[in-house]
Design a protein around this motif. Sequence first.
Motif, mmCIF file in Angstrom:
data_model
loop_
_atom_site.group_PDB
_atom_site.id
_atom_site.type_symbol
_atom_site.label_atom_id
_atom_site.label_comp_id
_atom_site.label_asym_id
_atom_site.label_seq_id
_atom_site.Cartn_x
_atom_site.Cartn_y
_atom_site.Cartn_z
ATOM 1 N N LEU A 337 0.570 -1.575 -0.466
ATOM 2 C CA LEU A 337 0.260 0.072 0.458
ATOM 3 C C LEU A 337 1.566 1.694 -0.197
ATOM 4 O O LEU A 337 0.539 2.423 -1.042
ATOM 5 N N TRP A 338 1.964 1.195 0.909
ATOM 6 C CA TRP A 338 2.591 3.251 1.023
ATOM 7 C C TRP A 338 4.276 2.923 0.114
ATOM 8 O O TRP A 338 4.138 3.810 -0.470
ATOM 9 N N THR A 339 3.712 1.472 -0.429
ATOM 10 C CA THR A 339 4.956 1.777 -1.896
ATOM 11 C C THR A 339 5.074 2.404 -2.840
ATOM 12 O O THR A 339 5.272 2.868 -3.595
ATOM 13 N N GLY A 340 3.576 1.762 -2.811
ATOM 14 C CA GLY A 340 2.565 2.450 -4.213
ATOM 15 C C GLY A 340 2.196 3.668 -4.419
ATOM 16 O O GLY A 340 2.018 4.409 -4.895
ATOM 17 N N LEU A 341 2.357 3.913 -2.877
ATOM 18 C CA LEU A 341 1.812 5.785 -3.038
ATOM 19 C C LEU A 341 2.901 6.124 -2.722
ATOM 20 O O LEU A 341 2.597 7.513 -3.245
ATOM 21 N N LEU A 342 4.179 6.122 -2.273
ATOM 22 C CA LEU A 342 4.948 7.061 -1.690
ATOM 23 C C LEU A 342 7.049 6.817 -3.393
ATOM 24 O O LEU A 342 6.941 7.003 -3.024
ATOM 25 N N TYR A 343 6.702 5.620 -3.739
ATOM 26 C CA TYR A 343 8.153 5.115 -4.218
ATOM 27 C C TYR A 343 7.577 5.763 -5.475
ATOM 28 O O TYR A 343 8.346 5.560 -6.830
ATOM 29 N N ASP A 344 5.953 6.544 -6.114
ATOM 30 C CA ASP A 344 5.733 6.498 -8.053
ATOM 31 C C ASP A 344 5.533 7.666 -8.044
ATOM 32 O O ASP A 344 4.584 8.418 -6.377
ATOM 33 N N GLY A 345 6.534 8.495 -8.528
ATOM 34 C CA GLY A 345 5.992 9.627 -8.727
ATOM 35 C C GLY A 345 4.672 10.442 -8.736
ATOM 36 O O GLY A 345 3.946 11.367 -8.198
#
Length: 454
Positions: A337-345
């Motif tokens: 969840l958080w990688t998808g939200l925060l690691y893609d501009g």
Amino acid sequence: MSAPPTSRGEPITDRRQLVTYLESGCKPSADWRIGTEHEKFAYRVSDLRTLPYEGPDGIGELLTRLKRFDWTPVEENGRIIALTQGMANITLEPGGQVELSGAPLETLHQTCAEVHRHLHQVKEIGNELGIAMMGLGFQPKWTRDEIPWMPKGRYRIMRDYMPKRGTLGLDMMTRTCTVQVNLDFGSEADMVKKFRVSLALQPIATALFANSPFTEGKPNGFQSFRSHIWTDTDPDRTGDLPFVFEDGFGFERYVDYMLDVPMYFVYRDGTYIDASGQSFRDFLDGKLPARPGERPLITDWADHLTTAFPEVRLKKYLEMRGADGGSWRRLCALPALWTGLLYDGGALDAAWDLVKDWTTEERASLRNGVPRHGLRAPFRDRTVREVALEVLSIARAGLKRRARNDNWGDDESHFLDTLTVIAESGQTQADEMLAKFNGPWQGSVDPVFKEYAY
């Protein structure tokens, strides 16, 4: 909780060093990693009791046997209280909750493989000892007085101090479990944007992962009682940090916040020295009552950063702290969840567009409403469930654009599937367990320990 600190490091002679410590977490996106931590309740299969440290089926024996998997023991006063393997640790929470603090890894595929490997290891030892583990946000059966305490010095200090600041601090220590993910940032501006997005959306994660509806064998009226506990633990070191959304927020402002968080301890030569309620500002000036005339080391600052418990915590990375402990698949879903939200501009921009006009009062309303109502909590002209569906769509798109494929060609987005099922149905694990409690379990929580064991 991390393994015990070491009393080494650069002496602090200037406040600027505290800021520099946080700034040193900035790194290029190619070096961003995913660190997953998850806590588990351990208990005897025979009577469902939580484990003491001592004894043939206690926590100490569990840690001793885990050494066979190439874990190196860490001792305190002659007892194993942690294990290390590279950059990963197995540590103990105060009530015997067993935590894996995973290594910083490049992909969610690696993270999930680490979770699988760890759970297979503890299951192997558990089968030998007649113990099991499960991931729920709150201990569903036993009272606070029935939970054995672990022999770690910092916990004795916290145990004495917590009741002075709130009524539920000891419950937080002994009867809660969480899963969290630690993520990197590229610059101060990137940190600020990620901090604001993750703080605003933390209640959405709380709702999706809510699974702590029981206290001492009965429904408690909450979807996530674990989340509610943080509202009456210690107001000096918890909350959703409204100042993060103020103009000018950055590393320096977070340092100011942490300097106002009262201390717990100073660690020296293998011993935790009680400094509870004392000021790190006084420590900087050499006026700490617990260590008169002494100035802190940079490791003291690193330790102090671990004693604040906001919904998102800043160290050299950002920690997402809003979720109840989860079942096997959900341990992979939270970092997804958080990688998808925060690691893609593009995803980060979309998430910021979603939350940037939320007011302080609206964020507080979400934080206060979700523990009790979960996905059914109202927000503006819709519910948290509807917000969650939008958030999951943004995260899934972000993971697809990351395009980190496994050996079968699958990207990371499938790790969100279990959360999408929850959001689409509107039924959390808390709802599922309550239905069973009122149905086939016939008013008993004991089946939780079998049906939700790893």
